[in-house]
Design a protein around this motif. Structure first.
Motif, PDB file in Angstrom:
ATOM      1  N   THR A  81      -0.416   7.676  -8.775  1.00 28.80           N
ATOM      2  CA  THR A  81      -0.107   6.244  -8.892  1.00 28.80           C
ATOM      3  C   THR A  81       1.120   6.066  -9.771  1.00 28.80           C
ATOM      4  O   THR A  81       1.453   6.928 -10.588  1.00 28.80           O
ATOM      5  CB  THR A  81      -1.284   5.455  -9.507  1.00 28.80           C
ATOM      6  OG1 THR A  81      -1.587   6.004 -10.784  1.00 28.80           O
ATOM      7  CG2 THR A  81      -2.505   5.491  -8.611  1.00 28.80           C
ATOM      8  N   VAL A  93      -0.041   1.221  -8.603  1.00 29.15           N
ATOM      9  CA  VAL A  93      -0.159   1.269  -7.149  1.00 29.15           C
ATOM     10  C   VAL A  93       0.056   2.718  -6.700  1.00 29.15           C
ATOM     11  O   VAL A  93       0.603   3.537  -7.451  1.00 29.15           O
ATOM     12  CB  VAL A  93       0.832   0.311  -6.434  1.00 29.15           C
ATOM     13  CG1 VAL A  93       0.572  -1.136  -6.827  1.00 29.15           C
ATOM     14  CG2 VAL A  93       2.250   0.688  -6.718  1.00 29.15           C
ATOM     15  N   GLY A  94      -0.407   3.020  -5.503  1.00 26.93           N
ATOM     16  CA  GLY A  94      -0.299   4.385  -5.003  1.00 26.93           C
ATOM     17  C   GLY A  94       1.158   4.785  -4.808  1.00 26.93           C
ATOM     18  O   GLY A  94       1.995   3.975  -4.427  1.00 26.93           O
ATOM     19  N   VAL A  95       1.457   6.041  -5.055  1.00 26.22           N
ATOM     20  CA  VAL A  95       2.845   6.504  -4.960  1.00 26.22           C
ATOM     21  C   VAL A  95       3.396   6.292  -3.549  1.00 26.22           C
ATOM     22  O   VAL A  95       4.587   5.985  -3.378  1.00 26.22           O
ATOM     23  CB  VAL A  95       2.960   7.986  -5.400  1.00 26.22           C
ATOM     24  CG1 VAL A  95       2.185   8.918  -4.475  1.00 26.22           C
ATOM     25  CG2 VAL A  95       4.412   8.407  -5.477  1.00 26.22           C
ATOM     26  N   ALA A  97       2.789   3.829  -1.704  1.00 25.34           N
ATOM     27  CA  ALA A  97       3.017   2.397  -1.507  1.00 25.34           C
ATOM     28  C   ALA A  97       4.210   1.930  -2.331  1.00 25.34           C
ATOM     29  O   ALA A  97       4.398   0.726  -2.525  1.00 25.34           O
ATOM     30  CB  ALA A  97       1.757   1.607  -1.878  1.00 25.34           C
TER      31      ALA A  97
END
Lengths: 235, 235
Positions: A81, A93-95, A97
């Motif tokens: 993240t 947030v997720g890498v 995304a």
């Protein structure tokens, strides 16, 4: 897979500080793409002038990653993240995304406008690359497969129109060449309007310094305005 | 730079033969993105559902390169020029002016529509990938930096609207499940309309066979029409 460097980016972004966070179609900042000896043949780019836009696949250099790390000290490159500056720095947030440089494979993707081919180099605008960035691939931009003007931009939508006003009225210049000064000012106006401060800094009296194209600009940020203090050839 | 595989593409394109040459926005063909153990945490894709489109960076597999090599026997991976099928196979253009798989660094770039997240997998449409293709990066698509609907497409413009008509009227089916048959037909209609023949083949009586989603379709191409002969479960 192991990647070979096919070219390097050359521009005025000598400093990790000041690179735009995303490329912009309207950018006037020019970058030269200089091929490495193995790929510097005119054959490799034969026909490329028929395209108006290109994709660059490039490497987030240690320098650039460091630039972000300074403002995001807890950011680890092996984390899944990231905390985007534009979300205030507290939301993870997720890498996958984000377009963060802290990725499992630190490859950047940037579309640029091809201005012209000159002495075997590609002259492009809109590249958000540090001077010396290694480039791994160049592809033509194909509007019918690459362009989705109505795509939903998720949280990045919030930064879409984020701009600061740039106030030059109190700037002290050391530069005497007025043509050169105008070109510098135009580029710096674009860079400063995108708020190059490290994330989460809000001291309105703090003076920041940014190196660009052999010059140093000093500025502070007050509310939505960048107040330029001075523009001098770099020491 | 050395790349780590973060995911694999899973779809019906079990065969090197039949993969679309470029992704298409309107594609209905569904691909699942299955993460490798190191990246299969829900954290890595947190927030990704806020985006409608994604970029995939992936590897041209040996299989896919071979598919092209069959039709372009003189194509060498260390050549700086390629001969695009859509230019008739005789015109050489620079490798960086094409999306050919024969590149110094064989990385593919494809934008896909994100349909949904399901059991930690990304379900996408529009991917021009062979089943099992390794994926190196996934990035959100940002319309304000990635979309240039008016870009000039160079010689690729010629293939923009290239489509064959698909004639099923003389097809012999072995498939009894009509729902399944309809789904298969819809995907195959899209695949066949893009002319999966190896380049430069013009024998209108030659029967081609293509494997997709556990089935084999046999067809010939007469003028602008694909005549489907049969559709059978793969032996």
């Amino acid at each position: 897979m192991e990647l070979k460097v096919i070219a390097y980016a050359r521009n005025g972004f000598s400093d990790k500080f000041g690179i735009p966070r995303q490329s912009r179609e309207e950018s006037s900042i020019v970058t030269r793409i200089v091929f490495t000896p193995d790929y510097s043949s005119p054959d490799a780019i034969r026909g490329i002038s028929d395209y108006s836009h290109l994709w660059l696949l490039w490497g987030f250099s240690a320098n650039r990653r460091f630039r972000h790390a300074e403002s995001e000290p807890e950011q680890m490159s092996d984390s899944l993240t990231v905390r985007p500056p534009r979300l205030g720095g507290n939301t993870r947030v997720g890498v996958f995304a984000t377009r963060s440089p802290f990725r499992p494979n630190p490859i950047g993707l940037t579309s640029v406008r091809l201005l012209r081919v000159e002495s075997g180099e590609l002259i492009v605008s809109g590249a958000d690359l540090l001077d010396g960035t290694p480039i791994y691939d160049i592809k033509p931009y194909l509007s019918f497969s690459d362009s989705h003007p109505d795509a939903c931009n998720g949280f990045a939508e919030k930064s879409r129109d984020y701009r600061l006003h740039v106030d030059w009225s109190s700037c002290v210049y050391a530069e005497s060449d007025s043509v050169r000064k105008e070109a510098l000012r135009r580029d710096l106006e674009e860079i400063l309007s995108q708020d190059p401060r490290p994330a989460y800094q809000t001291d309105s009296e703090r003076i920041y310094r940014l190196d660009y194209a052999g010059h140093t600009v000093a500025f502070k940020v007050q509310g939505d305005t960048v107040v330029v203090e001075s523009l001098n050839p770099k020491d």
